[in-house]
Design an enzyme around this catalytic site. Structure first.
Site, short mmCIF file in Angstrom:
data_model
loop_
_atom_site.label_atom_id
_atom_site.label_comp_id
_atom_site.label_asym_id
_atom_site.label_seq_id
_atom_site.Cartn_x
_atom_site.Cartn_y
_atom_site.Cartn_z
N GLY A 122 0.81 -1.22 0.00
CA GLY A 122 0.00 0.00 0.00
C GLY A 122 0.84 1.27 0.00
N ASP A 169 -1.99 6.62 -7.23
CA ASP A 169 -0.63 6.23 -6.82
C ASP A 169 0.42 6.89 -7.71
OD1 ASP A 169 -2.05 4.63 -5.13
OD2 ASP A 169 -1.00 2.78 -5.60
C1 MEV Z 1 -4.31 1.87 -3.92
O1 MEV Z 1 -3.20 2.57 -3.40
C2 MEV Z 1 -5.55 2.69 -3.85
C3 MEV Z 1 -6.81 2.03 -4.38
O2 MEV Z 1 -7.86 2.99 -4.22
C4 MEV Z 1 -6.68 1.64 -5.83
C5 MEV Z 1 -6.61 2.83 -6.77
O3 MEV Z 1 -7.01 3.92 -6.41
O4 MEV Z 1 -6.17 2.60 -7.89
C6 MEV Z 1 -7.19 0.80 -3.56
#
Ligand code: MEV
Length: 330
Positions: A122, A169
């Site tokens: 993450g 991201d």
């Molecule tokens: C991943 O860091 C964040 C999510 O919302 C996926 C995205 O936004 O592409 C889970």
């Protein structure tokens, strides 16, 4: 002795006939999502900030041997480009970059990638590798790329590997700024009225974003109105959080984090390990805590201050966090 002489001889030959190589370096930070993950894929706003304590560094230099040689020890990768499947995350960046920059003859390169960002946690490791590698290749091959071009390219790469990413991201990692992000809209850097401190704690469980994003999509397809309501609530939290940050009232973020975590639990993207860390942070005095990113593993974030940072960090480690990082949002 003979070996030394041969070694010296080869070294001298190399110096005479192989031109000294220029090395190009680029790096990119990690990121955390403060509010709005998953809902951001469905057009709701999200807030994310760069995490400069972790980063990816890429060095590109000319290679004496034919081919493009990749050395990424953190993921145990030591290979020539053409021996990798074309959909390999690193190979696909290089192939697409060379194709889009219309490089007709493949250059001979050595590419060294090092990272302190844990994979599938993450913290944006995939986006950071793409951005740093793209910038290092562009610079080494004398192609100029604006941030907007790097970001657009990185988003295309994210789409190849993550199904339906929102683009948050790659955006935060490219611009390395706190971002209020709405999919498809121009980036907005948010203002921080008063700095605040976030503690990041790692479950140590690798959880690919693609899977949790895919699972949420299946839920959404089965009952769109139910999940759209949840996404609306998350979007409102992001909106309110931005106003609190802008107004210099970060203390309001704790309650918003707790609400956001509960909604992410409803979305099925939390896990017993994430919930345990969240509870532990709150119990040790954090003003609020939530999972951050795709979920199911990876990291939680907790809002702390100068008094609670140390006890919360200790409690998180005692509850099983592999690592904690303290970062200031300012
Ligand atoms: C991943 O860091 C964040 C999510 O919302 C996926 C995205 O936004 O592409 C889970």
């Amino acid at each position: 002795m003979g070996v030394d002489c041969d070694g010296n001889f080869l070294f001298i030959v190399r110096q005479l006939f192989i031109r000294p190589t220029l090395m190009t370096t680029a790096s990119a930070p990690g990121k955390i999502i403060l509010f709005g993950e998953h809902a951001v894929v469905y057009g709701r706003p999200a807030l994310a900030v760069p995490v400069t304590q972790v980063h990816v560094e890429v060095n590109v230099s000319d290679s004496a041997s034919p081919g493009i040689w990749i050395d990424a020890s953190d993921v145990d990768l030591h290979a020539e480009l053409n021996t990798l499947p074309s959909d390999h995350p690193i190979a696909s960046v290089i192939h697409n970059f060379l194709f889009l920059s219309r490089v007709s003859t493949f250059p001979n390169l050595e590419i060294k990638i090092t990272s302190t960002i844990p994979v599938a946690s993450g913290l944006g490791s995939g986006a950071a590798v793409t951005v740093a590698l793209t910038r290092a290749l562009a610079s080494h091959l004398d192609r100029s790329m604006t941030d907007a071009e790097v970001n657009a390219f990185a988003y295309e790469i994210e789409k190849l590997h993550h199904g339906t990413p929102s683009g948050i991201d790659n955006t935060v990692v490219t611009y390395a700024k706190p971002v209020y992000f709405v999919k498809g809209e121009p980036i907005e850097v948010f203002k921080v009225g008063k700095p605040f401190t976030i503690l990041i704690a790692d479950t140590g469980i690798a959880a690919p974003t693609k899977e949790s994003v895919g699972d949420v999509r299946r839920l959404w397809r089965e009952d769109k109105s139910r999940w759209e309501t949840i996404f609306d609530k998350i979007g409102e939290i992001s909106f309110t959080a931005r106003r609190a940050i802008d107004a210099g009232k970060p203390e309001f973020l704790g309650g918003l984090m707790n609400e956001n975590h509960a909604l992410l639990q409803t979305l099925t993207v939390s896990s017993p390990e994430l919930d345990r860390l969240v509870e532990s942070a709150r119990g040790a005095g954090a003003l609020g805590a939530k999972l951050s990113g795709g979920g199911r593993g990876g990291n939680i974030i907790a809002l702390v201050d100068s008094e609670t940072a140390a006890p919360v960090s200790l409690a998180l480690r005692e509850t099983g966090a592999r690592n904690t990082i303290t970062t200031q949002v300012s």
